[in-house]
Motif scaffolding. Structure first.
Motif, short mmCIF file in Angstrom:
data_model
loop_
_atom_site.label_atom_id
_atom_site.label_comp_id
_atom_site.label_asym_id
_atom_site.label_seq_id
_atom_site.Cartn_x
_atom_site.Cartn_y
_atom_site.Cartn_z
N LEU A 266 45.39 7.65 -1.06
CA LEU A 266 44.19 8.28 -0.50
C LEU A 266 43.51 9.17 -1.53
O LEU A 266 44.15 9.78 -2.38
N VAL A 267 42.17 9.23 -1.43
CA VAL A 267 41.37 10.07 -2.33
C VAL A 267 40.77 11.20 -1.49
O VAL A 267 40.20 10.97 -0.42
N PHE A 268 40.91 12.43 -2.01
CA PHE A 268 40.44 13.64 -1.33
C PHE A 268 39.44 14.38 -2.21
O PHE A 268 39.47 14.26 -3.43
N SER A 269 38.60 15.17 -1.57
CA SER A 269 37.64 16.02 -2.27
C SER A 269 37.49 17.33 -1.52
O SER A 269 37.53 17.35 -0.28
N PRO A 270 37.32 18.45 -2.25
CA PRO A 270 37.10 19.74 -1.59
C PRO A 270 35.81 19.72 -0.77
O PRO A 270 34.84 19.07 -1.15
N ILE A 271 35.81 20.45 0.35
CA ILE A 271 34.61 20.52 1.17
C ILE A 271 33.67 21.62 0.71
O ILE A 271 32.53 21.68 1.15
N ALA A 272 34.13 22.49 -0.22
CA ALA A 272 33.30 23.56 -0.75
C ALA A 272 33.73 23.85 -2.19
O ALA A 272 34.87 23.59 -2.57
N ASP A 273 32.80 24.38 -2.97
CA ASP A 273 33.11 24.78 -4.33
C ASP A 273 33.92 26.06 -4.34
O ASP A 273 33.72 26.94 -3.50
N GLN A 274 34.84 26.16 -5.32
CA GLN A 274 35.58 27.39 -5.55
C GLN A 274 34.83 28.18 -6.62
O GLN A 274 33.68 27.89 -6.91
N ALA A 275 35.48 29.14 -7.23
CA ALA A 275 34.87 29.93 -8.30
C ALA A 275 34.53 29.03 -9.48
O ALA A 275 35.14 27.98 -9.67
N PRO A 276 33.56 29.41 -10.31
CA PRO A 276 33.21 28.62 -11.48
C PRO A 276 34.43 28.35 -12.36
O PRO A 276 35.29 29.20 -12.51
#
Length: 112
Positions: free
Chosen positions: A8-18
């Motif tokens: 399975l491939v996952f992606s964050p739903i929001a950006d973290q710190a730069p």
């Protein structure tokens, strides 16, 4: 217990710190006999790896990554696997850096 993470491939739903994992980062998970591991890249992360264990719906792993600026960093994460109404999986994560200051929470979801 939610289904296997293998392939399975996952992606964050929001950006973290730069300079950290963000919405352009993709995690490809593998799972076998209670072991989990993944490769990830995208955004500010050139290459990352995680390795750990799964017990039921709980993941416990260490991660290490190389960023676009040449810096490396590592940490520890505990995640809960949650099945979404559309049957995709979500990982609700609590993490802490071990190579630098900082900790937090994040959510990654299986891509459709």
């Amino acid at each position: 217990m939610a289904g296997s993470l293998d392939g399975l491939v996952f992606s964050p739903i929001a950006d973290q710190a730069p300079g950290q994992v963000g919405t352009r980062t993709r995690f490809t998970y593998h799972e076998r006999d209670g072991r989990i591991w993944a490769e990830y890249a995208g955004g500010d992360v050139v290459q990352g790896h995680l390795v750990g264990t799964r017990a039921g719906d709980r993941l416990d792993f260490r991660y290490v990554q190389l960023k676009t600026d040449g810096a490396t960093s590592s940490g520890h994460c505990v995640s809960t696997v949650v099945e979404l109404p559309d049957l995709r999986l979500r990982l609700e994560e609590t993490w802490a850096w071990e190579s630098q200051e900082g900790s937090g929470t994040s959510v990654v979801e299986q891509l459709p």
